[in-house]
Motif scaffolding. Structure first.
Motif, PDB file in Angstrom:
ATOM      1  N   LEU A 151      58.228 -21.713  12.806  1.00  0.00           N
ATOM      2  CA  LEU A 151      58.754 -22.984  13.449  1.00  0.00           C
ATOM      3  C   LEU A 151      59.175 -23.917  12.028  1.00  0.00           C
ATOM      4  N   ILE A 152      58.596 -23.822  11.200  1.00  0.00           N
ATOM      5  CA  ILE A 152      58.851 -24.757  10.065  1.00  0.00           C
ATOM      6  C   ILE A 152      59.829 -23.927   8.840  1.00  0.00           C
ATOM      7  N   LEU A 153      60.363 -22.652   9.225  1.00  0.00           N
ATOM      8  CA  LEU A 153      61.140 -22.227   8.156  1.00  0.00           C
ATOM      9  C   LEU A 153      62.396 -22.764   8.076  1.00  0.00           C
ATOM     10  N   ASN A 154      63.173 -23.121   9.101  1.00  0.00           N
ATOM     11  CA  ASN A 154      64.485 -23.827   9.300  1.00  0.00           C
ATOM     12  C   ASN A 154      64.484 -25.328   8.710  1.00  0.00           C
ATOM     13  N   GLU A 155      63.269 -25.777   8.519  1.00  0.00           N
ATOM     14  CA  GLU A 155      63.042 -27.079   8.066  1.00  0.00           C
ATOM     15  C   GLU A 155      63.226 -27.112   6.453  1.00  0.00           C
ATOM     16  N   GLY A 156      63.067 -25.712   5.760  1.00  0.00           N
ATOM     17  CA  GLY A 156      62.988 -25.591   4.397  1.00  0.00           C
ATOM     18  C   GLY A 156      61.603 -25.989   4.147  1.00  0.00           C
ATOM     19  N   ILE A 157      60.458 -25.949   4.666  1.00  0.00           N
ATOM     20  CA  ILE A 157      59.132 -26.229   4.267  1.00  0.00           C
ATOM     21  C   ILE A 157      58.589 -24.836   3.781  1.00  0.00           C
ATOM     22  N   ALA A 158      58.378 -23.848   4.982  1.00  0.00           N
ATOM     23  CA  ALA A 158      57.778 -22.541   4.573  1.00  0.00           C
ATOM     24  C   ALA A 158      58.895 -21.488   3.815  1.00  0.00           C
ATOM     25  N   SER A 159      58.385 -20.740   3.065  1.00  0.00           N
ATOM     26  CA  SER A 159      59.305 -19.771   2.355  1.00  0.00           C
ATOM     27  C   SER A 159      59.771 -18.655   3.101  1.00  0.00           C
ATOM     28  N   ASP A 160      60.766 -18.088   2.936  1.00  0.00           N
ATOM     29  CA  ASP A 160      61.470 -17.004   3.678  1.00  0.00           C
ATOM     30  C   ASP A 160      60.859 -15.942   3.203  1.00  0.00           C
ATOM     31  N   LEU A 161      60.280 -15.166   4.046  1.00  0.00           N
ATOM     32  CA  LEU A 161      59.444 -14.048   3.479  1.00  0.00           C
ATOM     33  C   LEU A 161      60.199 -12.643   3.502  1.00  0.00           C
ATOM     34  N   ASP A 162      61.389 -12.671   4.226  1.00  0.00           N
ATOM     35  CA  ASP A 162      62.476 -11.642   3.955  1.00  0.00           C
ATOM     36  C   ASP A 162      62.864 -11.405   2.696  1.00  0.00           C
ATOM     37  N   LEU A 163      63.158 -12.610   1.983  1.00  0.00           N
ATOM     38  CA  LEU A 163      63.486 -12.715   0.780  1.00  0.00           C
ATOM     39  C   LEU A 163      62.688 -12.070  -0.183  1.00  0.00           C
ATOM     40  N   LEU A 164      61.408 -12.354   0.076  1.00  0.00           N
ATOM     41  CA  LEU A 164      60.186 -12.000  -0.831  1.00  0.00           C
ATOM     42  C   LEU A 164      60.191 -10.519  -1.065  1.00  0.00           C
ATOM     43  N   LYS A 165      59.949  -9.955   0.426  1.00  0.00           N
ATOM     44  CA  LYS A 165      59.735  -8.586   0.224  1.00  0.00           C
ATOM     45  C   LYS A 165      60.445  -7.601  -0.601  1.00  0.00           C
ATOM     46  N   PRO A 166      61.709  -7.501  -0.726  1.00  0.00           N
ATOM     47  CA  PRO A 166      62.273  -6.622  -1.528  1.00  0.00           C
ATOM     48  C   PRO A 166      61.823  -6.916  -3.031  1.00  0.00           C
ATOM     49  N   LYS A 167      61.759  -8.020  -3.440  1.00  0.00           N
ATOM     50  CA  LYS A 167      61.445  -8.470  -4.799  1.00  0.00           C
ATOM     51  C   LYS A 167      59.928  -7.805  -5.058  1.00  0.00           C
ATOM     52  N   TRP A 168      59.132  -8.082  -4.048  1.00  0.00           N
ATOM     53  CA  TRP A 168      57.761  -7.602  -4.290  1.00  0.00           C
ATOM     54  C   TRP A 168      57.744  -6.046  -4.605  1.00  0.00           C
ATOM     55  N   GLU A 169      58.594  -5.512  -3.702  1.00  0.00           N
ATOM     56  CA  GLU A 169      58.478  -3.997  -3.631  1.00  0.00           C
ATOM     57  C   GLU A 169      59.140  -3.351  -4.867  1.00  0.00           C
ATOM     58  N   GLU A 170      60.129  -4.221  -5.291  1.00  0.00           N
ATOM     59  CA  GLU A 170      60.665  -3.756  -6.610  1.00  0.00           C
ATOM     60  C   GLU A 170      59.618  -3.884  -7.727  1.00  0.00           C
ATOM     61  N   LYS A 171      58.888  -4.919  -7.757  1.00  0.00           N
ATOM     62  CA  LYS A 171      57.933  -5.138  -8.890  1.00  0.00           C
ATOM     63  C   LYS A 171      56.799  -4.076  -8.798  1.00  0.00           C
ATOM     64  N   VAL A 172      56.457  -3.889  -7.617  1.00  0.00           N
ATOM     65  CA  VAL A 172      55.164  -2.806  -7.458  1.00  0.00           C
ATOM     66  C   VAL A 172      55.856  -1.355  -7.760  1.00  0.00           C
ATOM     67  N   LYS A 173      56.883  -1.196  -7.288  1.00  0.00           N
ATOM     68  CA  LYS A 173      57.480   0.123  -7.791  1.00  0.00           C
ATOM     69  C   LYS A 173      57.364   0.520  -9.351  1.00  0.00           C
ATOM     70  N   GLU A 174      58.044  -0.754 -10.156  1.00  0.00           N
ATOM     71  CA  GLU A 174      58.170  -0.737 -11.566  1.00  0.00           C
ATOM     72  C   GLU A 174      56.604  -0.464 -12.383  1.00  0.00           C
ATOM     73  N   ILE A 175      55.721  -1.220 -11.541  1.00  0.00           N
ATOM     74  CA  ILE A 175      54.349  -1.224 -12.486  1.00  0.00           C
ATOM     75  C   ILE A 175      53.795   0.041 -11.987  1.00  0.00           C
ATOM     76  N   PHE A 176      53.859   0.766 -10.744  1.00  0.00           N
ATOM     77  CA  PHE A 176      53.429   1.903 -10.318  1.00  0.00           C
ATOM     78  C   PHE A 176      54.055   2.926 -10.860  1.00  0.00           C
ATOM     79  N   SER A 177      55.365   2.941 -11.522  1.00  0.00           N
ATOM     80  CA  SER A 177      55.926   4.246 -12.117  1.00  0.00           C
ATOM     81  C   SER A 177      55.226   4.038 -13.634  1.00  0.00           C
ATOM     82  N   GLU A 178      55.057   2.894 -14.190  1.00  0.00           N
ATOM     83  CA  GLU A 178      54.618   2.873 -15.485  1.00  0.00           C
ATOM     84  C   GLU A 178      53.135   3.474 -15.517  1.00  0.00           C
ATOM     85  N   ALA A 179      52.334   3.207 -14.314  1.00  0.00           N
ATOM     86  CA  ALA A 179      50.874   3.690 -14.241  1.00  0.00           C
ATOM     87  C   ALA A 179      50.933   4.891 -13.579  1.00  0.00           C
ATOM     88  N   ASN A 180      52.153   5.734 -13.371  1.00  0.00           N
ATOM     89  CA  ASN A 180      52.025   7.202 -12.631  1.00  0.00           C
ATOM     90  C   ASN A 180      51.393   7.159 -11.547  1.00  0.00           C
TER      91      ASN A 180
END
Lengths: 167, 256
Positions: B186-215
């Motif tokens: 409801l408040i996404l379009n008002e620019g108040i909440a964050s757009d989670l669709d944009l966060l998800k790929p960035k989160w996955e990318e970072k987790v992948k990076e740390i996981f690969s370093e951690a085997n």
């Protein structure tokens, strides 16, 4: 308000000089850069402060000490307001404050790096030992006895020390 | 207004519940420095929660509540029931062993890091101010927890095995972080909440990076548990609230 009370900002600042951080008693709240604004009107004295860390328990004590210090000097209707923005940074700490910190045995914060991203943040920072001035030190833990400090160890003089994190 | 209140409470509840969980380690950490580290993280999270609760209570009181019983940061933390809490399921999961605690922190800190980066530009000034302030603290949590995931994942046979088990326990709760709740949309379009669709790929990318370093392997096709953000929780939350709220429930209005 009593006419004999000096309501100039300068006078109030000099009183706030006596309000110290309960966890690091050598630093006043002015040294720390916590006081953002002082507003004096006929009816009210307002001190606007900003917290160092969100959960710092010293903030409640500092707020109370500002009240009692000003009250004991005859000021009435004192309001201590908390402003979150702009967010506090160690760059606001005075040079005098940094000198006092080092004398007290805590390594003062390095100037904050302006080009900061996650990768650079992760890069190790060179921290100088407050006792022997060596840069041959290493971080023992990201977190220390209070929110604002990290634990370090000097590989030169072999003494552990606190570092006031650059924030 | 209601959506903004619910969103603010959601952000507050996330921080409070994880802060409360982490604080269970106080006096029980594997070594002194790490005991201090995890409780420092707790303190930061509870501080964030206080800022969000203070803001939520001011919004609730503006909306119009009886003057003799205004909302406060304390009433919001201590007097709401399980179904009223809007924290993600991940934050209420048990500490398990040290590996499970640091993995939960890594998932959450990586999410908060990206979330607060976006919320710095929220059209809501107070949410933006809290985000700027919190982001500095979350940077430390993220660095600390990333290092621990690598240390344990790429450590001994036992630490590796335990971290794999932690992934098994927690991965199914990570997806909810990126599932918008009804009030969020409801408040996404008002620019108040964050757009989670944009966060998800960035989160996955970072987790992948740390996981690969951690085997460590990145799980695929795991069923995702949801509901916490809308007040439907796992059995864990009830126990946390029982402990957290005990004093205020038993001695109403009690002060330290």
């Amino acid at each position: 308000m009593n006419n004999t009370i000096d309501t100039s900002e300068k006078k109030i600042r000099s009183l706030l000089e006596k309000v110290t951080d309960p966890e690091i008693p050598v630093l006043s709240i002015l040294d720390l850069g916590l006081v953002r604004e002082i507003n004096v009107s006929d009816s009210e004295t307002e001190v606007i402060i900003t917290p160092t860390y969100s959960g710092c328990p010293a903030m409640d004590v500092i707020r109370m000490n500002i009240q009692t210090t000003l009250l004991s000097h005859g000021y009435k209707n004192i309001k201590v307001t908390q402003a979150l923005s702009p967010a506090w940074t160690t760059d606001w700490m005075s040079e005098e404050g940094k000198r006092k910190l080092k004398e007290y045995g805590i390594a003062p914060p390095n100037p904050r790096q302006q080009v900061c991203n996650q990768k650079l943040f992760e890069a190790a920072e060179a921290v100088q030992c407050p006792r022997c001035d060596s840069y041959h030190t290493h971080r023992v833990s990201e977190f220390g006895s209070t929110s604002c400090k990290a634990l370090y160890f000097c590989d030169h003089c072999k003494e552990p020390f606190d570092y006031f994190k650059s924030h | 207004m209601n959506a903004l209140i619910n969103y603010t409470l959601h952000l507050a509840d996330n921080s409070l519940i994880l802060g409360q969980r982490n604080s269970e380690w106080c006096g029980h950490g594997p070594v002194l420095e790490q005991d201090i580290a995890i409780t420092n993280i707790s303190l930061d999270l509870i501080g964030q929660a206080r800022n969000f609760y203070q803001y939520a209570s001011s919004l609730i009181n503006q909306r119009g509540k009886p003057l003799n019983n205004p909302a406060s940061e304390d009433s919001l933390a201590y007097l709401r029931t399980e179904r009223e809490f809007k924290n993600c399921l991940l934050t209420e999961q048990p500490n398990g062993d040290w590996g499970q605690t640091v993995l939960r922190q890594f998932f959450f800190s990586q999410y908060q890091y990206l979330l607060f980066q976006q919320l710095q530009n929220s059209k809501d000034e107070q949410i933006a101010a809290i985000a700027v302030k919190s982001l500095k603290e979350v940077s430390y949590h993220l660095r600390w927890s990333s290092e621990w995931v690598i240390r344990l994942g790429d450590g001994t046979e036992e630490s590796h095995r335990r971290t794999l088990k932690a992934i098994d326990e927690l991965w199914m709760y990570s997806g909810e972080l990126f599932q918008p709740a009804s009030y969020e949309l409801l408040i996404l379009n008002e620019g108040i909440a964050s757009d989670l669709d944009l966060l998800k790929p960035k989160w996955e990318e970072k987790v992948k990076e740390i996981f690969s370093e951690a085997n460590l392997p990145v799980p695929e096709n795991v069923f995702i548990q949801t509901g916490g953000k809308e007040g439907r929780h796992t059995e864990q939350l009830g126990y946390i609230l029982a402990e957290l709220q005990f004093m205020q429930r038993t001695y109403p209005g009690n002060e330290w």
